[in-house]
Design an enzyme around this catalytic site. Structure first.
Site: not given
Length: 216
Positions: A23, A25
């Site tokens: 992922d 952020d």
């Protein structure tokens, strides 16, 4: 007469590789909400060192992220590309870069086929880079990240306590994460321990609510 048995070109190209799906952020960089300017990008502590360890171990680095800010008109596709370019530029300090980015730019209400927890971002990346998903891992700070990894059939899914990780951990159910790390570096070292077949850290021997946690 000498007969050479050559591997067909198609077979030679179908060599599958391992990856860690990341992922973005809250996992790699600080999450300010909707990151819509390259200058806003700030790496989380020890990210560069962590990614170097993965590359040295032969893993591809693939970012799979929901970027609904594009669908909401808060950021353009071009700016998203510039942000990813800045991320790779910042990682030059450690002589490492992200191998591939795969993003969902839709809003949740679009009911698209690619937004995590659906696994399409992982599937698309695997098809483009000849990745063996069953030999690969996912790291993220949200339940949707973990579920995408599970739905895709990753070898292991890891929750990191950065970003929204602590909030996610508070309502995590048994078996939803194979490991919970305080940082990306801790998470990656757990992955490398699995590849080295460290019996004391094998999935299924987790602490707490049926999962393993640690700082490493």
């Amino acid at each position: 007469m000498l007969v050479l048995h050559l591997m067909p070109v198609r077979a030679r190209q179908a060599v599958f590789r391992r990856a860690v799906f990341l992922d973005r952020d809250g996992t790699i960089n600080e999450d300010p909400g909707y990151l819509n300017e390259p200058e806003q990008l700030q790496l989380l502590p020890s990210v560069g060192e962590a990614l170097v360890e993965l590359k040295k171990a032969g893993f591809l680095l693939v970012v799979v992220s929901n970027q609904s800010g594009v669908g909401r008109g808060l950021i353009t596709k071009h700016t998203l590309s510039l942000i990813h370019g800045r991320l790779n530029m910042m990682l030059e300090k450690w002589s490492v870069r992200i191998d591939h980015y795969e993003s969902c730019i839709h809003m949740p209400e679009d009911h698209c086929e690619c937004r995590k927890p659906k696994p399409k971002l992982i599937f698309d990346s695997a098809n483009k880079l000849n990745i063996d998903i069953s030999a690969s891992y996912l790291i993220g700070d949200k339940l949707s990240d973990l579920m995408a990894g599970r739905n895709a059939g990753c070898k292991g899914v890891v929750l990191v306590r950065t970003g929204e990780g602590l909030a996610t951990e508070s309502h995590l159910l048994s078996g939803e994460a194979d490991f919970i790390g305080d940082s990306l570096l801790a998470s990656i070292r757990w992955i490398l321990s699995q590849e080295n077949e460290a019996p004391s850290m094998a999935p299924g021997q987790n602490q707490g609510h049926g999962r393993q946690t640690g700082i490493l």
